[in-house]
Design a protein around this motif. Structure first.
Motif, PDB file in Angstrom:
ATOM      1  N   GLU A 293       5.690  24.561  27.402  1.00  0.00           N
ATOM      2  CA  GLU A 293       5.783  24.632  28.865  1.00  0.00           C
ATOM      3  C   GLU A 293       7.035  25.413  29.255  1.00  0.00           C
ATOM      4  O   GLU A 293       7.025  26.214  30.191  1.00  0.00           O
ATOM      5  CB  GLU A 293       5.885  23.196  29.398  1.00  0.00           C
ATOM      6  N   THR A 294       8.093  25.216  28.512  1.00  0.00           N
ATOM      7  CA  THR A 294       9.346  25.935  28.789  1.00  0.00           C
ATOM      8  C   THR A 294       9.151  27.436  28.611  1.00  0.00           C
ATOM      9  O   THR A 294       9.554  28.233  29.468  1.00  0.00           O
ATOM     10  CB  THR A 294      10.475  25.419  27.872  1.00  0.00           C
ATOM     11  N   ALA A 295       8.475  27.823  27.541  1.00  0.00           N
ATOM     12  CA  ALA A 295       8.212  29.249  27.294  1.00  0.00           C
ATOM     13  C   ALA A 295       7.399  29.850  28.444  1.00  0.00           C
ATOM     14  O   ALA A 295       7.736  30.919  28.972  1.00  0.00           O
ATOM     15  CB  ALA A 295       7.466  29.417  25.976  1.00  0.00           C
ATOM     16  N   GLU A 296       6.377  29.128  28.873  1.00  0.00           N
ATOM     17  CA  GLU A 296       5.492  29.611  29.952  1.00  0.00           C
ATOM     18  C   GLU A 296       6.280  29.778  31.242  1.00  0.00           C
ATOM     19  O   GLU A 296       6.178  30.801  31.920  1.00  0.00           O
ATOM     20  CB  GLU A 296       4.384  28.574  30.158  1.00  0.00           C
ATOM     21  N   ARG A 297       7.134  28.800  31.540  1.00  0.00           N
ATOM     22  CA  ARG A 297       7.882  28.856  32.800  1.00  0.00           C
ATOM     23  C   ARG A 297       9.017  29.880  32.747  1.00  0.00           C
ATOM     24  O   ARG A 297       9.342  30.497  33.762  1.00  0.00           O
ATOM     25  CB  ARG A 297       8.421  27.471  33.129  1.00  0.00           C
ATOM     26  N   LEU A 298       9.585  30.095  31.579  1.00  0.00           N
ATOM     27  CA  LEU A 298      10.627  31.129  31.461  1.00  0.00           C
ATOM     28  C   LEU A 298      10.052  32.500  31.802  1.00  0.00           C
ATOM     29  O   LEU A 298      10.629  33.268  32.566  1.00  0.00           O
ATOM     30  CB  LEU A 298      11.181  31.152  30.030  1.00  0.00           C
ATOM     31  N   LEU A 299       8.879  32.792  31.252  1.00  0.00           N
ATOM     32  CA  LEU A 299       8.288  34.105  31.497  1.00  0.00           C
ATOM     33  C   LEU A 299       7.812  34.232  32.948  1.00  0.00           C
ATOM     34  O   LEU A 299       7.910  35.301  33.550  1.00  0.00           O
ATOM     35  CB  LEU A 299       7.157  34.346  30.504  1.00  0.00           C
ATOM     36  N   ALA A 300       7.339  33.127  33.522  1.00  0.00           N
ATOM     37  CA  ALA A 300       6.950  33.162  34.943  1.00  0.00           C
ATOM     38  C   ALA A 300       8.189  33.426  35.795  1.00  0.00           C
ATOM     39  O   ALA A 300       8.153  34.225  36.750  1.00  0.00           O
ATOM     40  CB  ALA A 300       6.305  31.837  35.334  1.00  0.00           C
ATOM     41  N   GLY A 301       9.308  32.830  35.406  1.00  0.00           N
ATOM     42  CA  GLY A 301      10.565  33.064  36.128  1.00  0.00           C
ATOM     43  C   GLY A 301      11.031  34.499  35.964  1.00  0.00           C
ATOM     44  O   GLY A 301      11.530  35.122  36.909  1.00  0.00           O
ATOM     45  N   ALA A 302      10.843  35.015  34.757  1.00  0.00           N
ATOM     46  CA  ALA A 302      11.236  36.411  34.524  1.00  0.00           C
ATOM     47  C   ALA A 302      10.397  37.352  35.387  1.00  0.00           C
ATOM     48  O   ALA A 302      10.913  38.310  35.968  1.00  0.00           O
ATOM     49  CB  ALA A 302      11.076  36.750  33.046  1.00  0.00           C
ATOM     50  N   ALA A 303       9.108  37.053  35.522  1.00  0.00           N
ATOM     51  CA  ALA A 303       8.233  37.911  36.340  1.00  0.00           C
ATOM     52  C   ALA A 303       8.747  37.974  37.781  1.00  0.00           C
ATOM     53  O   ALA A 303       8.814  39.060  38.380  1.00  0.00           O
ATOM     54  CB  ALA A 303       6.803  37.389  36.303  1.00  0.00           C
ATOM     55  N   LEU A 304       9.167  36.835  38.299  1.00  0.00           N
ATOM     56  CA  LEU A 304       9.704  36.804  39.669  1.00  0.00           C
ATOM     57  C   LEU A 304      10.973  37.644  39.747  1.00  0.00           C
ATOM     58  O   LEU A 304      11.158  38.438  40.669  1.00  0.00           O
ATOM     59  CB  LEU A 304       9.997  35.361  40.075  1.00  0.00           C
ATOM     60  N   ALA A 305      11.834  37.547  38.743  1.00  0.00           N
ATOM     61  CA  ALA A 305      13.079  38.337  38.725  1.00  0.00           C
ATOM     62  C   ALA A 305      12.761  39.830  38.632  1.00  0.00           C
ATOM     63  O   ALA A 305      13.426  40.654  39.261  1.00  0.00           O
ATOM     64  CB  ALA A 305      13.962  37.898  37.556  1.00  0.00           C
ATOM     65  N   PHE A 306      11.709  40.197  37.908  1.00  0.00           N
ATOM     66  CA  PHE A 306      11.343  41.608  37.807  1.00  0.00           C
ATOM     67  C   PHE A 306      10.880  42.141  39.161  1.00  0.00           C
ATOM     68  O   PHE A 306      11.025  43.315  39.459  1.00  0.00           O
ATOM     69  CB  PHE A 306      10.249  41.806  36.748  1.00  0.00           C
ATOM     70  N   ARG A 307      10.310  41.241  39.973  1.00  0.00           N
ATOM     71  CA  ARG A 307       9.860  41.676  41.306  1.00  0.00           C
ATOM     72  C   ARG A 307      11.029  41.761  42.271  1.00  0.00           C
ATOM     73  O   ARG A 307      11.128  42.669  43.094  1.00  0.00           O
ATOM     74  CB  ARG A 307       8.816  40.701  41.864  1.00  0.00           C
ATOM     75  N   GLU A 308      11.994  40.834  42.139  1.00  0.00           N
ATOM     76  CA  GLU A 308      13.018  40.673  43.175  1.00  0.00           C
ATOM     77  C   GLU A 308      14.384  41.253  42.848  1.00  0.00           C
ATOM     78  O   GLU A 308      15.164  41.536  43.757  1.00  0.00           O
ATOM     79  CB  GLU A 308      13.213  39.165  43.445  1.00  0.00           C
ATOM     80  N   ASP A 309      14.702  41.421  41.582  1.00  0.00           N
ATOM     81  CA  ASP A 309      16.093  41.684  41.209  1.00  0.00           C
ATOM     82  C   ASP A 309      16.282  43.126  40.745  1.00  0.00           C
ATOM     83  O   ASP A 309      15.800  43.516  39.675  1.00  0.00           O
ATOM     84  CB  ASP A 309      16.486  40.719  40.080  1.00  0.00           C
ATOM     85  N   VAL A 310      17.020  43.932  41.529  1.00  0.00           N
ATOM     86  CA  VAL A 310      17.163  45.353  41.219  1.00  0.00           C
ATOM     87  C   VAL A 310      17.942  45.581  39.927  1.00  0.00           C
ATOM     88  O   VAL A 310      17.721  46.584  39.229  1.00  0.00           O
ATOM     89  CB  VAL A 310      17.822  46.101  42.391  1.00  0.00           C
ATOM     90  N   VAL A 311      18.804  44.662  39.544  1.00  0.00           N
ATOM     91  CA  VAL A 311      19.543  44.825  38.284  1.00  0.00           C
ATOM     92  C   VAL A 311      18.599  44.628  37.096  1.00  0.00           C
ATOM     93  O   VAL A 311      18.663  45.353  36.099  1.00  0.00           O
ATOM     94  CB  VAL A 311      20.740  43.848  38.226  1.00  0.00           C
ATOM     95  N   VAL A 312      17.663  43.698  37.229  1.00  0.00           N
ATOM     96  CA  VAL A 312      16.654  43.507  36.181  1.00  0.00           C
ATOM     97  C   VAL A 312      15.776  44.759  36.084  1.00  0.00           C
ATOM     98  O   VAL A 312      15.501  45.270  34.995  1.00  0.00           O
ATOM     99  CB  VAL A 312      15.789  42.257  36.472  1.00  0.00           C
ATOM    100  N   GLN A 313      15.378  45.291  37.243  1.00  0.00           N
ATOM    101  CA  GLN A 313      14.529  46.495  37.265  1.00  0.00           C
ATOM    102  C   GLN A 313      15.278  47.693  36.659  1.00  0.00           C
ATOM    103  O   GLN A 313      14.736  48.434  35.834  1.00  0.00           O
ATOM    104  CB  GLN A 313      14.107  46.789  38.698  1.00  0.00           C
ATOM    105  N   ALA A 314      16.543  47.839  37.043  1.00  0.00           N
ATOM    106  CA  ALA A 314      17.317  48.993  36.540  1.00  0.00           C
ATOM    107  C   ALA A 314      17.534  48.884  35.041  1.00  0.00           C
ATOM    108  O   ALA A 314      17.366  49.863  34.300  1.00  0.00           O
ATOM    109  CB  ALA A 314      18.661  49.052  37.262  1.00  0.00           C
ATOM    110  N   GLY A 315      17.845  47.673  34.560  1.00  0.00           N
ATOM    111  CA  GLY A 315      18.064  47.490  33.120  1.00  0.00           C
ATOM    112  C   GLY A 315      16.820  47.859  32.324  1.00  0.00           C
ATOM    113  O   GLY A 315      16.898  48.468  31.252  1.00  0.00           O
ATOM    114  N   THR A 316      15.661  47.536  32.897  1.00  0.00           N
ATOM    115  CA  THR A 316      14.404  47.848  32.198  1.00  0.00           C
ATOM    116  C   THR A 316      14.183  49.357  32.128  1.00  0.00           C
ATOM    117  O   THR A 316      13.826  49.886  31.069  1.00  0.00           O
ATOM    118  CB  THR A 316      13.240  47.167  32.938  1.00  0.00           C
TER     119      THR A 316
END
Ligand code: LUB
Length: 270
Positions: A159-182
């Motif tokens: 469950e932790t793995a599933e929720r971590l990746l769901a949280g990461a998906a939200l950060a990829f949508r919202e966080d410009v530093v995450v987007q830029a790093g990618t």
């Protein structure tokens, strides 16, 4: 060249109900009885803590060994201001790197965006490469915060793995530093600097959680934790890239939820 900048950073938080796990019972024919929620929660929490290094008191060097930029460096206001300026410049650089990429972003562009002179930017980041390295490091510095939030919820390892990746998906949508790093990690060949190795920390983290889930009997028979972790990372990277190209990641949360549901159905024991 399109400019699509200006988003800033939330850190997502999850919640969930624990699965019960079977335990051998000498009295019963099949030798098993369902564990109570409390039992499996305690065991899962211990298992998850071991996988993520959380709650063990002695802070083990978990994955993503980077620290977020401290904006307050102590009593000296001058240092505070310098730290805030560094963050301002880094965020502006992240916005430009996300929109235009490394090659098509100049230090003058960054200076113009924050209303500073090029010299003032160079005072904080001596080269454009140093700016790119700082942005990529801050991309990875997001994940320990997400990890701490999800781990504190006390879910089982799967469950932790599933929720971590769901949280990461939200950060990829919202966080410009995450987007830029990618984007910068994809443009590594163009950047003459030592960037953190991509994908390996997420793979390590997920492999640890899936190994714990295996120990708890939560993995479908035949699923190999490390192979499944690599598959999750590859699938996540692919989902965020397709969503980026087609929808500037506006639908990454929904697209990843579809893929996640499919993959975790294949990974999780019946
Ligand atoms: C993640 C990216 C984009 C992996 O770990 C990484 O390096 C990643 C940037 O390079 O996706 C997926 C969880």
């Amino acid at each position: 060249m399109t400019d699509r900048t200006g988003t800033t950073a939330p850190n997502p938080a999850p919640t969930a109900e624990e699965p019960t796990v079977a335990e051998p019972d000498p009295g019963s024919r099949s030798g098993t009885r369902a564990k109570t929620g409390a039992e499996s929660r305690a065991e899962s929490r211990a298992a998850t803590g071991a996988a993520t290094g959380a709650g063990t008191g002695a802070e083990r060097p978990g994955p993503f060994r980077v620290r977020p930029i401290a904006t307050r460096r102590g009593p000296d206001p001058k240092q505070d201001r310098a730290a805030r300026t560094r963050l301002l410049v880094l965020t502006a650089a992240a916005e430009l790197f996300t929109a235009r990429g490394f090659r098509h972003t100049s230090v003058q562009d960054v200076a113009d965006r924050v209303g500073m002179t090029k010299g003032a930017v160079y005072f904080h980041y001596p080269t454009k490469e140093a700016l790119a390295v700082a942005v990529v490091e801050q991309h990875y510095a997001r994940w320990p915060l997400l990890l701490a939030g999800v781990t504190a919820e006390g879910h089982g390892p799967l469950e932790t793995a599933e929720r971590l990746l769901a949280g990461a998906a939200l950060a990829f949508r919202e966080d410009v530093v995450v987007q830029a790093g990618t984007r910068l990690q994809v443009e590594r060949p163009q950047i003459d600097a030592e960037l953190p190795t991509p994908y390996v920390d997420w793979t390590e983290l997920l492999a640890g959680l899936l190994s714990r889930a295996e120990a708890l009997g939560e993995l479908r028979a035949g699923v190999r934790p490390r192979a499944a972790a690599r598959s999750l990372v590859a699938a996540f990277f692919g989902a965020q890239h397709v969503s980026d190209v087609l929808r500037e990641r506006a639908d990454i949360v929904e697209r990843w939820a579809e893929t996640s549901e499919l993959l975790f159905r294949a990974i999780r024991a019946e």
